[in-house]
Enzyme design. Structure first.
Site, short mmCIF file in Angstrom:
data_model
loop_
_atom_site.label_atom_id
_atom_site.label_comp_id
_atom_site.label_asym_id
_atom_site.label_seq_id
_atom_site.Cartn_x
_atom_site.Cartn_y
_atom_site.Cartn_z
N ASP A 13 15.19 12.40 -8.97
CA ASP A 13 16.68 13.30 -8.34
C ASP A 13 17.06 12.88 -7.03
O ASP A 13 18.38 13.38 -6.52
CB ASP A 13 17.33 13.83 -9.22
CG ASP A 13 16.97 14.36 -10.03
OD1 ASP A 13 17.40 13.09 -11.31
OD2 ASP A 13 16.57 15.16 -11.45
N ASP A 36 0.52 16.49 19.58
CA ASP A 36 0.53 17.65 20.58
C ASP A 36 1.02 18.85 19.81
O ASP A 36 1.47 19.77 20.48
CB ASP A 36 1.79 17.49 21.52
CG ASP A 36 1.69 17.02 23.30
OD1 ASP A 36 0.14 16.96 23.04
OD2 ASP A 36 1.56 16.08 23.93
N LYS A 93 -4.36 10.23 4.93
CA LYS A 93 -3.84 9.64 7.01
C LYS A 93 -2.91 10.58 7.43
O LYS A 93 -1.79 10.84 6.79
CB LYS A 93 -3.33 8.10 6.15
CG LYS A 93 -4.55 7.47 5.28
CD LYS A 93 -3.28 7.22 4.43
CE LYS A 93 -4.45 6.33 3.09
NZ LYS A 93 -6.07 6.03 3.37
N HIS A 137 -9.53 10.35 2.24
CA HIS A 137 -9.23 9.61 2.30
C HIS A 137 -7.02 10.07 2.49
O HIS A 137 -6.49 9.31 2.53
CB HIS A 137 -8.61 9.48 0.23
CG HIS A 137 -7.99 8.60 0.41
ND1 HIS A 137 -6.82 8.18 0.12
CD2 HIS A 137 -8.28 7.18 -0.24
CE1 HIS A 137 -5.49 6.83 -0.35
NE2 HIS A 137 -7.34 5.93 -0.55
N HIS A 191 0.58 -0.98 0.00
CA HIS A 191 0.19 -0.06 -0.01
C HIS A 191 0.98 1.19 -0.04
O HIS A 191 0.18 2.66 -0.07
CB HIS A 191 -0.61 -0.35 1.32
CG HIS A 191 -2.23 0.74 1.36
ND1 HIS A 191 -2.67 1.72 1.88
CD2 HIS A 191 -2.94 1.13 0.07
CE1 HIS A 191 -3.43 2.54 1.97
NE2 HIS A 191 -3.49 1.69 0.62
N LYS A 246 3.39 4.42 -1.10
CA LYS A 246 3.23 5.69 -2.17
C LYS A 246 4.25 6.56 -2.40
O LYS A 246 4.36 7.60 -1.11
CB LYS A 246 1.62 6.23 -2.04
CG LYS A 246 0.43 5.44 -2.23
CD LYS A 246 -0.46 5.82 -1.81
CE LYS A 246 -1.68 4.74 -1.68
NZ LYS A 246 -1.55 3.58 -0.39
#
Length: 512
Positions: free
Chosen positions: A173, A415, A410, A408, A166, A168
């Protein structure tokens, strides 16, 4: 009877034979190249990096348009390498535009490595094999299915193929990287006419990019990654590659006739990127990942997994924990954990999808039964509206986790000092089955900015779930100057609520 047993034995043997992966011996190791200060990216960021020794730079990609531009702009100035790792890469308009930028870079001598999860790419296998035939492009598939045509035969390997990569990440460079929740498809870049996910990425520069490259190399060179040539016998010709170039180039022409292209030309980020330096956040950061072995070893060491690497951050949290997760299934242990946070004075605020905004009703069914227990244990629980107010306002900026279709992104804020941005949801699939990754940024300035936008938009963009004295759930929200209360899941039909209730009974939580 004996004949039936022989047929059964033959069928099982056939399935077993079809579910055997080929040898992965021809996988050659390759690694990221050292950052070169003479590249265009190096020249553009070098002065700012020297002014912030030991720190990395971050630009939040709040909208789908900005996220797409950042990727296209990065590849456009690539001089040496492009490394891309994704769970989904659709062959739609934005996917083809991205492929066009990649093949254009490869044509000018840039080395391109693309690592894709095998689950969603069956439809594009011939196209990917053709792209792989380019001398400067190499494509590998993570945790591939053994049967390329009839994947149902891999049912004998269910415990393995049920685990997916999963991760991504987008690296150019070894000097610029993009990490977060977005896949490559129209709906992640506000380019779909039917649905669009809200999401959140970070465009990163500096030392953190070298850590992202290490993550990519770890997966690229691992046993779970198969060259597409080892899985597919298709032999692409130069003519096939030329036809593919023309198809990708046609996407550029297609995009010129859309409102999406017009918007791309007039976003604030485009003006900033082309005329003045981007407003960057600075801080120290680290990359945390699941090991590739999580996809192949059922009984591996869970202490090495990403969720366990996040625990120290939660343990350090003293006052406030903000959690944005589209799929949220805490389980009994999670509810107990939130209770322990509440007991030591930590206010946990969670935003997830409502039934109306969720794209996967079965996952919502796994979450719905925990709402009362979460509220009893001090969690403030917010569910996203399917049409949030901040999305309707062109002037108002959010942290990018909102859309007309659902949540979608996350994002976790500890704090208002540290922020995690990555691919991991707070559900059993992310915690136990899939491999995940993300970055932890230590920057109070950035953390406060994310928290401020998040909390400002909650009252109008979400329904706050309330537990009444009669132990019933209510949903409260602000609509303009008015407060409104709902007594069932808002903006849903009885049929949708019924399906979610039935799913909660019959689908095991561990499958979600």
């Amino acid at each position: 009877m004996l004949k039936k047993l022989l047929y059964i034995h033959l069928f099982v043997g056939l399935m077993m034979g079809c579910a055997t992966l080929p040898p992965n011996n021809n996988r050659k190791e390759s690694h990221s190249l050292p950052p070169d200060p003479a590249t265009r990216l190096g020249s553009a960021i070098d002065k700012q990096l020297k002014a912030h020794p030991g720190q990395s730079a971050f630009y939040p990609l709040s909208s789908g348009l900005e996220a797409f531009i950042a990727r296209m702009a990065s590849v456009a100035v690539a001089d040496h390498t492009v490394d891309l790792q994704y769970y989904i890469w659709e062959n739609d308009l934005t996917g083809r535009l991205m492929f066009h930028s990649v093949i254009t870079a490869a044509d000018r001598g840039v080395r391109v490595r693309i690592l894709l999860d095998d689950l969603n790419q069956a439809r594009y296998e011939k196209m990917l094999a053709t792209l792989d035939s380019h001398p400067n492009i190499e494509i590998r598939m993570a945790n591939p299915f053994a049967s390329r045509s009839w994947r149902i035969f891999d049912i004998v390997r269910f415990s393995t193929v049920n685990r997916r990569m999963h991760n991504k990440v987008f690296i150019v460079d070894n000097q610029a990287g993009i990490v977060g929740g977005r896949n490559i498809a129209n709906e992640y870049f506000d380019a779909s006419n039917e649905m669009n996910f809200g999401d959140f990425d970070l465009w990163t520069f500096g030392p953190i990019v070298q850590s992202l490259s290490q993550e990519f190399d770890t997966y690229w060179n691992s046993e779970i990654s198969y060259p597409i040539t080892a899985l597919n016998s298709f032999q692409a010709t130069p003519d096939d590659l030329d036809l593919l170039r023309k198809d990708f180039a046609a996407a550029v022409q297609e995009a010129e006739d859309t409102r999406y292209a017009e918007a791309l030309q007039d976003t604030p980020m485009v003006r900033q990127f082309t005329k003045e330096p981007l407003k960057l956040f600075w801080g120290k950061a680290e990359v945390i990942i699941d090991p590739p072995a999580k996809l192949s070893k059922i009984d591996d060491i869970r202490e090495e997994h990403l969720p366990y690497q996040l625990y120290p951050l939660i343990e350090e949290t003293k006052k406030e924990l903000l959690l944005v997760s589209p799929y949220f299934i805490p389980g009994k242990k999670g509810v107990k954990f939130f209770g322990s946070l509440h007991q030591r004075g930590v206010q946990a605020i969670v935003q997830t999808n409502s039934l109306a905004s969720s794209d996967i009703a079965t996952v919502f069914s796994g979450y719905k039964g925990y709402r009362k227990d979460l509220l009893k244990n001090g969690v403030r629980l917010f569910e996203l509206k399917p049409n949030p107010a901040s999305k309707k306002s062109k002037k108002k900026k959010t942290i990018g986790s909102f859309s007309s279709s659902g949540l979608h992104g996350k994002v976790f804020v500890f704090d208002r000092r540290k922020v995690f941005v990555g691919s991991m949801n707070l559900d059993p699939r992310s915690v136990i089955l899939n491999s995940e990754m993300g970055v932890v940024v230590e920057s109070p300035e950035f953390a406060k900015a994310v928290a401020k936008r998040f909390l400002e938009d909650l009252p109008e963009d979400s329904y706050e779930v309330i537990l009444t004295e009669n132990k019933k759930l209510e949903w409260k929200t602000h609509e303009g100057d008015q407060e409104r209360t709902y007594f069932t899941d808002p903006e849903t039909t009885w049929w949708k609520r019924f399906k979610a209730a039935v799913s909660a009974i019959f689908i095991p939580e561990s499958w979600l």
